[in-house]
Design a protein around this motif. Structure first.
Motif, PDB file in Angstrom:
ATOM      1  N   PHE A  13       0.375  19.336 -25.310  1.00  0.00           N
ATOM      2  CA  PHE A  13       0.859  18.307 -26.231  1.00  0.00           C
ATOM      3  C   PHE A  13       0.558  18.666 -27.685  1.00  0.00           C
ATOM      4  CE2 PHE A  13       0.665  15.369 -22.456  1.00  0.00           C
ATOM      5  CZ  PHE A  13       2.024  15.083 -22.443  1.00  0.00           C
ATOM      6  N   ARG A  17       6.704  12.183 -26.827  1.00  0.00           N
ATOM      7  CA  ARG A  17       6.176  12.996 -25.734  1.00  0.00           C
ATOM      8  C   ARG A  17       5.727  12.042 -24.631  1.00  0.00           C
ATOM      9  NH1 ARG A  17       1.624  15.415 -29.304  1.00  0.00           N
ATOM     10  NH2 ARG A  17       1.865  13.279 -30.051  1.00  0.00           N
ATOM     11  N   HIS A  25       4.254  11.424 -20.660  1.00  0.00           N
ATOM     12  CA  HIS A  25       3.372  12.035 -19.664  1.00  0.00           C
ATOM     13  C   HIS A  25       3.473  11.208 -18.393  1.00  0.00           C
ATOM     14  CE1 HIS A  25      -0.830  14.116 -19.146  1.00  0.00           C
ATOM     15  NE2 HIS A  25       0.117  14.668 -18.418  1.00  0.00           N
ATOM     16  N   ALA A  76      -0.024  12.158 -25.249  1.00  0.00           N
ATOM     17  CA  ALA A  76       1.357  11.690 -25.151  1.00  0.00           C
ATOM     18  C   ALA A  76       1.558  10.402 -25.945  1.00  0.00           C
ATOM     19  CB  ALA A  76       1.735  11.464 -23.689  1.00  0.00           C
TER      20      ALA A  76
END
Length: 355
Positions: free
Chosen positions: A237, A247, A249, A266
């Motif tokens: 990340f 992002r 996860h 994330a």
């Protein structure tokens, strides 16, 4: 038009998924489904009748077509790149195949320090077909439909490499993890390198978000996850943080790991159906969006049950936002099951967008 220009042009439009992931106000509640590209769609099965899985994953035109199919059919708010988590391993030169009914099978499992030292590295040119597919998708996707790139997390990749394929108990994986931690961390470092390269290729080609799948992390205790896995996922990340995209996860059976997975870096935490979204926020802490979390098997239970459960998850997503989540992205708690009726998914999307 170049990939960068296409990407910039698309980002001038508000993506509901990106808004929900970053604390904005989406024009409608975003929804997409894991494993929506394929699995349940007859048009996907027609393509796969003449093309193998890995062949399809490295053909830009096929990747574009398969990725677009659920967007056309369901009006979901995001397309997820059609691929497989072992694609970067194959591209790097690891001898593997995806066997129907089994999954990825590794010809020479990785179980010693020498095996780790001999692992190839991924050259970004080896996944140029994926970048080309993203370029095709950016031309075809609707303006407000985000494109999600993805990769398998180092731990899940490691479990396949060590076991030689899917496993129920991961005994070889845990034996290496506990018995030879130096070799374990060396392997995880090499796999983090591959994952970072693969994600950066997708980001530079113009995807609007990325999801890191740690599919099998739920087999670990919290302490083991923090010791043996989290530092490597956190590095992934961190290495892609210079790209200003959400992002995500996600892992299966990771209710006890949600806080640690959030700490890895994330912006959005995927939650399976075992933990209510508002409880997930308590474990994760405020400042992250949540994604999920309808049980995929409920899609087989009839229209009344599907409507009731969709409404319940939407309401729980609202509770999660009131509890401190920056937003809610509607999804399943895992992937679409192959026998799912596509019409059920289409009607679910219509309902979600109406709420």
């Amino acid at each position: 038009m170049s990939e960068m220009m296409r990407s910039r042009a698309r980002r001038a439009h508000p993506f509901p998924l990106v808004a929900a992931a970053t604390g904005g106000r989406p024009e409608r509640r975003p929804v997409w489904f894991m494993r929506q590209a394929g699995r349940s769609l007859p048009e996907y099965r027609a393509i796969r009748a003449d093309h193998g899985m890995l062949e399809s994953c490295f053909d830009p035109e096929l990747v574009c077509e398969i990725t677009m199919q659920p967007v056309r059919r369901h009006d979901v708010d995001a397309a997820i790149l059609f691929s497989d988590i072992v694609v970067p391993l194959k591209a790097a030169g690891i001898d593997l195949d995806i066997v129907a009914g089994t999954g990825p099978v590794i010809a020479d499992p990785v179980r010693t320090a020498g095996d780790v030292a001999n692992l190839p590295r991924l050259d970004d040119h080896s996944v140029g077909a994926i970048a080309n597919a993203i370029g095709l998708l950016l031309d075809e996707l609707p303006d407000r439909t985000a494109l999600i790139g993805f990769a398998g997390a180092p731990f899940t990749l490691a479990s396949y490499l060590i076991e030689g394929g899917p496993s129920r108990h991961y005994e070889r994986t845990k034996a290496l993890m506990y018995g030879d931690p130096d070799t374990w961390h060396a392997l995880m470092g090499r796999l983090a390198d591959i994952t970072i390269t693969f994600l950066r290729v997708q980001l530079e080609a113009g995807v609007d978000a990325v999801q890191l799948f740690d599919s099998w992390a739920g087999m670990l205790s919290l302490a083991d996850y923090q010791t043996f896995v989290a530092p490597h996922s956190a590095r992934v990340f961190a290495e892609i943080a210079d790209h200003d995209v959400p992002r995500i996860h996600f892992g299966v059976g990771t209710g006890e790991l949600l806080g640690a997975m959030a700490d890895a870096g994330a912006d959005v935490i995927g939650v399976d159906w075992r933990v209510p979204l508002h409880e997930a926020v308590r474990r994760v802490g405020p400042g992250k969006a949540v994604q999920g979390n309808l049980d995929p098997t409920l899609l087989f239970a009839g229209p009344e049950v599907v409507e009731r459960e969709v409404r319940r998850v939407v309401a729980d997503g609202d509770r999660a936002v009131r509890a401190g989540a920056t937003g809610h992205i509607m999804n399943l708690g895992h992937g679409v099951l192959p026998g799912t009726d596509p019409e059920v998914l289409t009607r679910a999307v219509e309902l979600i967008h109406s709420l």
